[in-house]
Design a protein around this motif. Structure first.
Motif, short mmCIF file in Angstrom:
data_model
loop_
_atom_site.label_atom_id
_atom_site.label_comp_id
_atom_site.label_asym_id
_atom_site.label_seq_id
_atom_site.Cartn_x
_atom_site.Cartn_y
_atom_site.Cartn_z
N CYS A 16 0.85 -1.19 0.00
CA CYS A 16 0.00 0.00 0.00
C CYS A 16 0.89 1.24 0.00
N SER A 17 0.29 2.40 -0.13
CA SER A 17 1.08 3.62 -0.11
C SER A 17 0.42 4.67 0.78
N ARG A 18 1.22 5.58 1.24
CA ARG A 18 0.71 6.66 2.09
C ARG A 18 -0.20 7.58 1.30
N ARG A 19 0.15 7.81 0.03
CA ARG A 19 -0.69 8.69 -0.80
C ARG A 19 -1.90 7.93 -1.31
N LYS A 20 -3.07 8.53 -1.07
CA LYS A 20 -4.33 7.91 -1.48
C LYS A 20 -5.25 8.99 -2.03
N LYS A 21 -6.18 8.56 -2.86
CA LYS A 21 -7.19 9.49 -3.36
C LYS A 21 -8.08 9.89 -2.19
N PRO A 22 -8.41 11.16 -2.11
CA PRO A 22 -9.37 11.54 -1.08
C PRO A 22 -10.75 11.00 -1.46
N THR A 23 -11.37 10.32 -0.52
CA THR A 23 -12.70 9.75 -0.78
C THR A 23 -13.44 9.60 0.53
N GLU A 24 -14.73 9.77 0.47
CA GLU A 24 -15.55 9.58 1.66
C GLU A 24 -16.39 8.32 1.56
N LYS A 25 -16.23 7.61 0.45
CA LYS A 25 -16.92 6.34 0.29
C LYS A 25 -15.88 5.31 -0.17
N PRO A 26 -16.11 4.04 0.12
CA PRO A 26 -15.15 3.01 -0.29
C PRO A 26 -15.01 2.95 -1.82
N ILE A 27 -13.76 2.79 -2.25
CA ILE A 27 -13.47 2.59 -3.67
C ILE A 27 -12.52 1.40 -3.79
N PRO A 28 -12.42 0.79 -4.98
CA PRO A 28 -11.52 -0.35 -5.16
C PRO A 28 -10.08 -0.01 -4.76
N ALA A 29 -9.44 -0.94 -4.08
CA ALA A 29 -8.08 -0.71 -3.58
C ALA A 29 -7.13 -0.24 -4.68
#
Length: 151
Positions: A16-29
């Motif tokens: 995994c990585s520290r940088r992630k898309k901002p999201t308030e709902k679950p999205i595919p890994a």
């Protein structure tokens, strides 16, 4: 020339990585993570469901994720051997179940995450492991996938 690796015989495990898309709902890994080799994997293989089925992401919080596992943004790092051991105990049974016909594993993980992938290491007599300890090294990962014939 090396024969291609059939899709069902290969498995990619990315950290995994520290940088992630901002999201308030679950999205595919595979769509959540923005760092390391994940963008390269997504660009190269993410549109083909056959290949998406062969991608796993190892997460410090969630354990072993399928590319399409729905996840939320989080902040948890794997920083010590005790946490890596706990992750290994969580991941090992799931990974063992998924290694059945696998003959080739590309692990794009830092050393603590490799410790959590113990079932792969125990099967090195039957599995060819390609380990890239610097997950940002997409060029090396792409070269392995080239030898597998995965485009």
């Amino acid at each position: 020339m090396t024969p291609p690796v059939p899709v069902e015989r290969g498995l990619i495990i990315a950290g995994c990585s520290r940088r992630k898309k901002p999201t308030e709902k679950p999205i595919p890994a595979l769509d959540l993570y923005e760092g390391g080799c994940i963008p390269g994997l997504r660009d190269r293989l993410g549109d083909d469901t056959r290949f998406r089925q062969r991608i796993r992401i190892i997460s410090a919080l969630y354990g072993l994720l399928h590319a399409d596992s729905p996840v939320l943004n989080y902040d948890r790092r794997l920083t010590n051997l005790a946490d890596a051991d706990a992750l290994r105990q969580h991941v090992a049974p799931h990974l063992n179940d998924q290694l059945g016909a696998v003959t080739h594993v590309l692990a794009l993980v830092e050393p603590l995450y490799l410790f959590a992938l113990e079932p792969v290491v125990h099967r090195l007599d039957a599995i060819r492991l390609y380990w890239i300890a610097a997950p940002r090294d997409w060029h090396r990962a792409a070269a392995v996938l080239d030898t597998w014939g995965w485009t």
